[in-house]
Scaffold this motif. Sequence first.
Motif, PDB file in Angstrom:
ATOM      1  N   SER A 123      -8.935   4.207  -3.001  1.00  0.00           N
ATOM      2  CA  SER A 123      -8.137   5.396  -2.668  1.00  0.00           C
ATOM      3  C   SER A 123      -6.655   5.072  -2.593  1.00  0.00           C
ATOM      4  O   SER A 123      -5.805   5.884  -2.970  1.00  0.00           O
ATOM      5  N   VAL A 124      -6.324   3.857  -2.117  1.00  0.00           N
ATOM      6  CA  VAL A 124      -4.925   3.432  -2.074  1.00  0.00           C
ATOM      7  C   VAL A 124      -4.409   3.230  -3.502  1.00  0.00           C
ATOM      8  O   VAL A 124      -3.286   3.630  -3.838  1.00  0.00           O
ATOM      9  N   VAL A 182      -2.757  -4.732  -4.542  1.00  0.00           N
ATOM     10  CA  VAL A 182      -3.257  -4.016  -3.371  1.00  0.00           C
ATOM     11  C   VAL A 182      -4.291  -4.902  -2.686  1.00  0.00           C
ATOM     12  O   VAL A 182      -5.383  -5.131  -3.209  1.00  0.00           O
ATOM     13  N   ARG A 197      -3.645   6.550  -5.052  1.00  0.00           N
ATOM     14  CA  ARG A 197      -2.380   7.121  -4.581  1.00  0.00           C
ATOM     15  C   ARG A 197      -1.187   6.459  -5.258  1.00  0.00           C
ATOM     16  O   ARG A 197      -0.229   7.126  -5.656  1.00  0.00           O
ATOM     17  N   LEU A 198      -1.249   5.144  -5.426  1.00  0.00           N
ATOM     18  CA  LEU A 198      -0.167   4.438  -6.109  1.00  0.00           C
ATOM     19  C   LEU A 198      -0.090   4.844  -7.577  1.00  0.00           C
ATOM     20  O   LEU A 198       1.005   5.043  -8.114  1.00  0.00           O
ATOM     21  N   CYS A 204      -4.837  -3.161   3.330  1.00  0.00           N
ATOM     22  CA  CYS A 204      -5.399  -1.809   3.455  1.00  0.00           C
ATOM     23  C   CYS A 204      -6.121  -1.651   4.793  1.00  0.00           C
ATOM     24  O   CYS A 204      -6.006  -0.608   5.452  1.00  0.00           O
ATOM     25  N   SER A 240      -9.710   5.219 -10.317  1.00  0.00           N
ATOM     26  CA  SER A 240      -8.427   5.242  -9.603  1.00  0.00           C
ATOM     27  C   SER A 240      -7.245   4.874 -10.492  1.00  0.00           C
ATOM     28  O   SER A 240      -6.098   5.113 -10.129  1.00  0.00           O
ATOM     29  N   SER A 251      -3.373  -1.324   7.479  1.00  0.00           N
ATOM     30  CA  SER A 251      -2.410  -0.224   7.451  1.00  0.00           C
ATOM     31  C   SER A 251      -2.975   1.128   7.031  1.00  0.00           C
ATOM     32  O   SER A 251      -2.346   2.157   7.274  1.00  0.00           O
ATOM     33  N   GLN A 252      -4.150   1.150   6.388  1.00  0.00           N
ATOM     34  CA  GLN A 252      -4.645   2.402   5.831  1.00  0.00           C
ATOM     35  C   GLN A 252      -5.978   2.864   6.401  1.00  0.00           C
ATOM     36  O   GLN A 252      -6.344   4.023   6.224  1.00  0.00           O
ATOM     37  N   THR A 267       0.843  -1.199   0.000  1.00  0.00           N
ATOM     38  CA  THR A 267       0.000   0.000   0.000  1.00  0.00           C
ATOM     39  C   THR A 267       0.876   1.246   0.000  1.00  0.00           C
ATOM     40  O   THR A 267       0.359   2.352   0.043  1.00  0.00           O
ATOM     41  N   GLU A 268       2.184   1.061  -0.065  1.00  0.00           N
ATOM     42  CA  GLU A 268       3.146   2.138   0.125  1.00  0.00           C
ATOM     43  C   GLU A 268       3.748   2.611  -1.195  1.00  0.00           C
ATOM     44  O   GLU A 268       4.406   1.836  -1.893  1.00  0.00           O
ATOM     45  N   VAL A 286      -9.795   0.852  -0.543  1.00  0.00           N
ATOM     46  CA  VAL A 286      -8.854   0.232  -1.470  1.00  0.00           C
ATOM     47  C   VAL A 286      -8.725   1.055  -2.756  1.00  0.00           C
ATOM     48  O   VAL A 286      -7.608   1.300  -3.216  1.00  0.00           O
TER      49      VAL A 286
END
Length: 523
Positions: free
Chosen positions: A128-129, A101, A132-133, A106, A192, A109-110, A84-85, A126
Amino acid sequence: MSQRWSSTKEEADAFEAEAAAIEEWWQTDRQKHIKRPYSAKSIAALRNVGFKIEYPSSAMGRKLWRILNEHNSNGTYELTFGTTEPMIAKEMAKHLQTIYVSGALCGLSQAAWPGADHADYPADLVPSVVKRLFNTQLWHDQRQTQMRMRYSEADRQSLECIDYFLPIVADGDMGFGTLTGCMKMVRSFVESGVAMIHIDDLALGLKKFTNGEGRTIVPTSEYLTRLTTARMTFDIMGADTMLLCRCDSDHAEFITGVIDPQDHPYVLGATMEVASFIQAIEQCKADGKGYLTVKAEWKAKAGLKTFDDAVQSVATQDQYSAYVAEVSGKTVPLQDRRKIAKKHTGKDVFFDWELPRLPTGQYMWQWSTRAVIDRAILAAPLGDMTWSRQDKPNKKDMHEFHSEVRKVFPARLFAFGYTGAYDFVKAGYTEEELETFPRDIAKMGIIWQVQPIWATQGLSLHANQFAAKFKKEGIAGYMRDVARPAIAGMATDKYGRPTARGDYLADAFFDVVAGVDIAGVVQ
């Protein structure tokens, strides 16, 4: 009032053109293997006719489709892991072809309120993660392009040129409840930049891992509705996003309902007249017995069986063979199975699937590889890949599942997830087999392989080791073991300057606004 169309004829012509374009799209190599239970006109009627948005998710879906089919043609595979990073995703681009992902990761950690893998986090977490990626991929590609364009063509030969656009595969869990809820989640994923999502057949709100029981799945019809909803949403949005049909029926122990006759052969019932399982649980509280002990005792006392097994227990061999001949390979609901059994045995076979129900409503389920195969084959036409979640992969089951599905769909693509807690050697695999396992299963078409929650082991392990060492050795240890190796491994230009630096891009924004030409000049 502003009119959308100048006339109904203009509107009709635009609608017909939209429907024709959808039909044409559905015949492309990317789409033609999918079988839809609805028409192009129905999808056109759900679109913003004459207003097309091209989503990055489409381009990433097509890219992933090409990658996976190339692996399938070559007998090779893509092996990746979950994160997720964004900083980790950046490094993955140097070695792997895809990013995963995980919903579980998620949630850990998120989420604002973290928790175990119960899919109880917000439906947009998920996506939204993933967003971001994907934004990180855009940024690194932009940074790299700007940096490279500062150099001559000759100098660029020795500079990094990484494809940061790794297709992102993401966890859609159970579609988050209602049909429209699933639609909104899928739309969020497409917006996304995701390349593929998977949706499974687990029951929402019933993911439990604490009492030693197996999974709860939904009826086949509900699973197919989820997948159809995802496919419909892709079609409405005109997206080539891939759909992975994940089937969690392997080792499932319960099912939420018996509405679908396709599930009837695998539902368990009591073959003895006993008190219900719910009553037995109430009694166990008074007796002070453990739940699992009472459950095992009750199942034995109730003579728990599938209906077919119940018939076999009271029929002669000839009678049972005649019964099987009438029901085998067909969708025969329980009511009709009862009639057929009575016709051949001359008796009513006692079978009650209500007695074993849990306090939370589930029916007891007898999983088998055949049950998983049946479900996966029904789901396959709606999606692009198949994933049977086999946390404890048995050699025989793995081969049977994938070979049987491929008998129906010869070019089927498969996915496989590695769980970190599973010990292959203890399960009967040799060290040599483990070394070649990814390559061996790729021969069965399992060409996308993932360790979903690497961070819970790998990242946690490294962080724990570093924290202990940092406390003991301080900044001297950090400089020796972290900073210096990182700097030494950093890509540089011929002048020794780091190339993977975002400040170049920030400086370029200022220069362009000021009218300075930023291409072709190393400063």
